[in-house]
Scaffold this motif. Structure first.
Motif, PDB file in Angstrom:
ATOM      1  N   GLU A  47       0.859  -1.233  -0.148  1.00 35.84           N
ATOM      2  CA  GLU A  47      -0.044   0.219  -0.071  1.00 35.84           C
ATOM      3  C   GLU A  47       0.908   1.336   0.070  1.00 35.84           C
ATOM      4  O   GLU A  47       1.692   1.338   0.735  1.00 35.84           O
ATOM      5  N   VAL A  48       0.819   2.096  -1.107  1.00 30.57           N
ATOM      6  CA  VAL A  48       1.379   3.349  -1.165  1.00 30.57           C
ATOM      7  C   VAL A  48       0.555   4.478  -1.152  1.00 30.57           C
ATOM      8  O   VAL A  48      -0.534   4.632  -1.996  1.00 30.57           O
ATOM      9  N   VAL A  49       0.932   5.478  -0.744  1.00 34.53           N
ATOM     10  CA  VAL A  49       0.352   7.113  -1.058  1.00 34.53           C
ATOM     11  C   VAL A  49       1.131   8.019  -1.078  1.00 34.53           C
ATOM     12  O   VAL A  49       2.290   7.796  -0.120  1.00 34.53           O
ATOM     13  N   ASP A  50       1.326   8.961  -1.944  1.00 35.83           N
ATOM     14  CA  ASP A  50       1.971  10.110  -1.762  1.00 35.83           C
ATOM     15  C   ASP A  50       1.905  11.104  -0.674  1.00 35.83           C
ATOM     16  O   ASP A  50       0.650  11.460  -0.534  1.00 35.83           O
ATOM     17  N   SER A  51       3.058  11.592  -0.186  1.00 33.94           N
ATOM     18  CA  SER A  51       2.975  12.321   1.029  1.00 33.94           C
ATOM     19  C   SER A  51       3.919  13.323   0.882  1.00 33.94           C
ATOM     20  O   SER A  51       5.190  13.020   1.059  1.00 33.94           O
ATOM     21  N   GLY A  52       3.765  14.636   1.111  1.00 34.78           N
ATOM     22  CA  GLY A  52       4.931  15.817   0.930  1.00 34.78           C
ATOM     23  C   GLY A  52       4.403  16.945   1.612  1.00 34.78           C
ATOM     24  O   GLY A  52       3.589  17.342   2.271  1.00 34.78           O
ATOM     25  N   VAL A  53       5.433  17.901   1.141  1.00 36.88           N
ATOM     26  CA  VAL A  53       5.128  19.134   1.384  1.00 36.88           C
ATOM     27  C   VAL A  53       5.184  20.127   0.312  1.00 36.88           C
ATOM     28  O   VAL A  53       5.486  20.160  -0.790  1.00 36.88           O
ATOM     29  N   ALA A  54       4.229  21.098   0.433  1.00 31.83           N
ATOM     30  CA  ALA A  54       3.785  22.140  -0.621  1.00 31.83           C
ATOM     31  C   ALA A  54       4.887  23.144  -0.772  1.00 31.83           C
ATOM     32  O   ALA A  54       5.568  23.571   0.004  1.00 31.83           O
ATOM     33  N   VAL A  55       5.312  23.108  -2.304  1.00 30.75           N
ATOM     34  CA  VAL A  55       6.223  24.000  -2.630  1.00 30.75           C
ATOM     35  C   VAL A  55       5.803  24.940  -3.646  1.00 30.75           C
ATOM     36  O   VAL A  55       5.115  24.843  -4.557  1.00 30.75           O
ATOM     37  N   LEU A  56       6.305  26.428  -3.337  1.00 30.80           N
ATOM     38  CA  LEU A  56       6.119  27.307  -4.358  1.00 30.80           C
ATOM     39  C   LEU A  56       7.248  27.511  -5.374  1.00 30.80           C
ATOM     40  O   LEU A  56       8.594  27.030  -4.658  1.00 30.80           O
ATOM     41  N   SER A  57       7.407  27.937  -6.523  1.00 38.37           N
ATOM     42  CA  SER A  57       8.481  27.904  -7.555  1.00 38.37           C
ATOM     43  C   SER A  57       9.137  26.450  -7.662  1.00 38.37           C
ATOM     44  O   SER A  57      10.068  26.583  -7.850  1.00 38.37           O
ATOM     45  N   MET A  58       8.377  25.332  -7.576  1.00 40.03           N
ATOM     46  CA  MET A  58       9.026  24.148  -7.770  1.00 40.03           C
ATOM     47  C   MET A  58       9.710  24.013  -9.057  1.00 40.03           C
ATOM     48  O   MET A  58       9.379  24.542  -9.918  1.00 40.03           O
ATOM     49  N   HIS A  59      11.024  23.318  -8.881  1.00 43.40           N
ATOM     50  CA  HIS A  59      11.977  23.311 -10.185  1.00 43.40           C
ATOM     51  C   HIS A  59      12.733  24.635 -10.418  1.00 43.40           C
ATOM     52  O   HIS A  59      13.352  24.507 -11.476  1.00 43.40           O
ATOM     53  N   ALA A  60      12.341  25.377  -9.860  1.00 47.80           N
ATOM     54  CA  ALA A  60      13.184  26.785 -10.013  1.00 47.80           C
ATOM     55  C   ALA A  60      14.383  26.822  -9.438  1.00 47.80           C
ATOM     56  O   ALA A  60      14.745  25.843  -8.233  1.00 47.80           O
ATOM     57  N   PRO A  61      15.601  27.450  -9.690  1.00 46.84           N
ATOM     58  CA  PRO A  61      16.815  27.259  -9.035  1.00 46.84           C
ATOM     59  C   PRO A  61      16.543  27.433  -7.609  1.00 46.84           C
ATOM     60  O   PRO A  61      17.386  27.013  -6.514  1.00 46.84           O
ATOM     61  N   GLU A  62      15.604  28.450  -6.891  1.00 49.43           N
ATOM     62  CA  GLU A  62      15.489  28.462  -5.524  1.00 49.43           C
ATOM     63  C   GLU A  62      14.009  28.272  -5.302  1.00 49.43           C
ATOM     64  O   GLU A  62      13.390  28.961  -6.048  1.00 49.43           O
ATOM     65  N   GLU A  63      13.472  27.367  -4.535  1.00 50.73           N
ATOM     66  CA  GLU A  63      11.925  27.237  -4.244  1.00 50.73           C
ATOM     67  C   GLU A  63      11.687  27.607  -2.580  1.00 50.73           C
ATOM     68  O   GLU A  63      12.528  28.100  -1.942  1.00 50.73           O
ATOM     69  N   ILE A  64      10.432  27.773  -2.253  1.00 46.91           N
ATOM     70  CA  ILE A  64       9.980  28.063  -1.305  1.00 46.91           C
ATOM     71  C   ILE A  64       8.885  27.134  -0.462  1.00 46.91           C
ATOM     72  O   ILE A  64       8.195  26.654  -1.286  1.00 46.91           O
ATOM     73  N   ILE A  65       9.334  27.095   0.842  1.00 45.51           N
ATOM     74  CA  ILE A  65       8.353  26.218   1.651  1.00 45.51           C
ATOM     75  C   ILE A  65       8.006  26.998   2.834  1.00 45.51           C
ATOM     76  O   ILE A  65       8.778  27.983   3.354  1.00 45.51           O
ATOM     77  N   SER A  66       7.143  26.352   3.557  1.00 45.11           N
ATOM     78  CA  SER A  66       6.821  26.924   5.045  1.00 45.11           C
ATOM     79  C   SER A  66       7.460  26.046   6.098  1.00 45.11           C
ATOM     80  O   SER A  66       7.390  24.756   5.886  1.00 45.11           O
ATOM     81  N   LYS A  67       8.064  26.827   6.996  1.00 44.40           N
ATOM     82  CA  LYS A  67       8.618  26.272   8.111  1.00 44.40           C
ATOM     83  C   LYS A  67       7.678  25.335   8.735  1.00 44.40           C
ATOM     84  O   LYS A  67       7.957  23.961   9.320  1.00 44.40           O
ATOM     85  N   ALA A  68       6.336  25.631   8.946  1.00 38.16           N
ATOM     86  CA  ALA A  68       5.270  24.675   9.705  1.00 38.16           C
ATOM     87  C   ALA A  68       5.016  23.465   8.772  1.00 38.16           C
ATOM     88  O   ALA A  68       4.693  22.250   9.473  1.00 38.16           O
ATOM     89  N   ASP A  69       5.077  23.534   7.369  1.00 38.71           N
ATOM     90  CA  ASP A  69       4.761  22.113   6.745  1.00 38.71           C
ATOM     91  C   ASP A  69       5.741  21.256   6.626  1.00 38.71           C
ATOM     92  O   ASP A  69       5.712  20.223   6.913  1.00 38.71           O
ATOM     93  N   LEU A  70       7.153  21.762   7.056  1.00 36.98           N
ATOM     94  CA  LEU A  70       8.448  21.035   7.332  1.00 36.98           C
ATOM     95  C   LEU A  70       8.159  20.205   8.710  1.00 36.98           C
ATOM     96  O   LEU A  70       8.402  19.073   8.989  1.00 36.98           O
ATOM     97  N   TYR A  71       7.733  20.874   9.539  1.00 34.31           N
ATOM     98  CA  TYR A  71       7.665  20.689  11.119  1.00 34.31           C
ATOM     99  C   TYR A  71       6.474  19.409  11.218  1.00 34.31           C
ATOM    100  O   TYR A  71       6.766  18.448  11.715  1.00 34.31           O
TER     101      TYR A  71
END
Length: 464
Positions: free
Chosen positions: A425-449
């Protein structure tokens, strides 16, 4: 059915924990700008936490028992951490899997040339990139060179304050009338991503045709004892220079290179360190390479190194059997931990808002990925999602569901469908990212935690 923002539930003590996780994660990003560096950093952290080398246990024929913590490094680019549980392996493992490769610019095997007093390196971009984003910015060079005598030379240029940086030039706006009429995909071509490396001729060079290239080769010889031919067996990657930074005036986000998918990789490693001394089921952190180009090659998820490692564990528990191996894999439960596209209000037309991931609302669960009619997707079953919902809520984890943009607009994939081939059984689970695949991307510290909490809760409670 809007999910609440995770920041609203944090007390002062939790806010300190969020900041501590963010600080440690930024250090991990800075230390691991290539898949090799990420793997090495993962092993370093594992050793600090008491993990020992599975290869040494195999060589010694040492019995593996509940509570043992083992790591396995595959070809320097893929890592597995195993924390042995009370249940026999044939009852399945709790697996969290991410990838540690990221889009970048690779230097070709025969790269160096000179053109009008500038020395360049020919390149080949890796993964899905908007090529125009990689020009007119500071780049660093990371990688290894394998010499004929077997020596590995590590290369890192452009990260220290005193280091020079390199880059790819762009055409000035004053002369860009024709360029500006092109589609974004054509503004910069793949063969136009050549990196400027030097601009000073070697005055005492015998090579009158390419004296600047001669200066470049002299520098490589003096600093690294490398000849031009050594580049034939080199893996050099051009990545954005500089450190990961707090982003936003409230410092609620992180700007950095390689959030996709190193944010999930770091959350996995950290979650492994939070497990009880002897978990109920054997827990596995799986860090794979080559996901950005289809999980191919000997270090991609399509290879059999994970299956082989589980077979070795079975042998060291005295239950070596192809049938038991198949049972162990089929009975396993997995989170394929990969980032999701965060809803961007500036590009709202690309998303279906009710089913989008939002920064700050916790870890994302994508029931399916793929493109258009779910092509190339793993589509998790409802029963599995129901069990996950209970575990997340029982542990007060902030979570949300998501899909990758509007149905007919695009799509993407992860390693989930490959692992599902075992019947687990598998499901995708991760963190929301802005500017994905750009040289610099953005995440929320809350989502990491929240991802760290989610992965730890999954490994402790899933399967009970």
């Amino acid at each position: 059915m809007e999910r609440p923002n995770a920041w609203k539930k944090y007390d002062e003590q939790t806010l300190l924990a969020v900041e501590e996780a963010a600080k440690n994660y930024k250090a991990y990003l800075d230390a691991g700008k290539t898949e090799r560096e990420c793997a090495a950093e993962a092993i370093r952290l594992a050793k600090e936490a008491g993990y020992t080398d599975l290869k040494e246990a195999i060589a010694a024929g040492r019995e593996v028992k509940p509570g043992d913590k083992l790591y396995y490094l595959h070809m320097g680019k893929a890592v597995m951490l195993f924390h042995m549980g009370k249940q026999p392996l044939e009852n399945g493992l709790n697996i969290i899997g991410a990838h540690i490769d990221s889009p970048r610019i690779d230097v070709k095997q025969n790269p160096f040339y000179e053109d009008n007093d500038i020395a360049y390196a020919d390149t080949h971009y890796y993964g899905g990139v908007k090529k125009y984003q990689w020009v007119a910015r500071a780049l660093a060079l990371h990688g290894v060179v394998a010499k004929k005598d077997g020596t590995l030379v590590n290369i890192v240029i452009g990260e220290d304050d005193d280091d020079p940086v390199v880059g790819i030039s762009d055409l000035l706006i004053h002369l860009s009338q024709e360029q500006m009429q092109k589609k974004a995909s054509e503004v910069i071509t793949g063969e136009g991503l050549d990196i400027m490396l030097a601009g000073r001729p070697l005055t005492d060079s015998d090579d009158e045709k390419e004296p600047v290239k001669a200066m470049l080769l002299k520098i490589l010889k003096e600093k690294y004892d490398l000849d031009e031919e050594d580049m034939l067996s080199a893996e050099i990657e051009a990545v954005p220079a500089g450190k990961a930074r707090d982003y936003g005036l409230d410092r609620s986000m992180i700007l950095g290179y390689g959030h996709d998918d190193r944010v999930c990789a770091y959350a996995e490693i950290t979650a492994m360190m939070k497990l009880p001394a002897v978990p109920e089921y054997t827990c596995c952190c799986l860090l794979a390479d080559k996901e950005e180009i289809g999980s191919v090659g000997a270090t991609g998820m399509r290879a059999h190194y994970f299956e082989n490692a589980v077979a070795e564990l079975l042998a060291l528990t005295g239950k070596e059997s192809d049938l038991i191996l198949r049972r162990a894999l089929a009975n396993s439960r997995m989170l394929s931990c990969d980032v999701s596209a965060g809803f961007d209000p500036l590009f709202a037309s690309a998303f279906e808002k009710k089913n989008a991931a939002f920064l700050g609302r916790g870890v994302c669960y994508n029931k399916f990925t793929g493109s258009r009619g779910k092509s190339g997707s793993n589509d998790a079953n409802a029963e599995y999602l129901g069990r996950l919902r209970k575990i997340m809520d029982d542990h007060n984890v902030s979570w949300q569901t998501a899909e990758l943009g509007k149905v007919d607009l695009g799509g993407g994939g992860t390693i989930a469908y490959i692992c599902a081939l075992y019947g687990m059984e598998v499901v995708d689970s991760g963190v929301a990212v802005l500017s994905m695949h750009a040289p610099e991307e953005i995440i929320s510290k809350a989502d990491l935690y929240e991802a760290i909490q989610a992965y730890a809760a999954f490994m402790v409670d899933m399967g009970k």
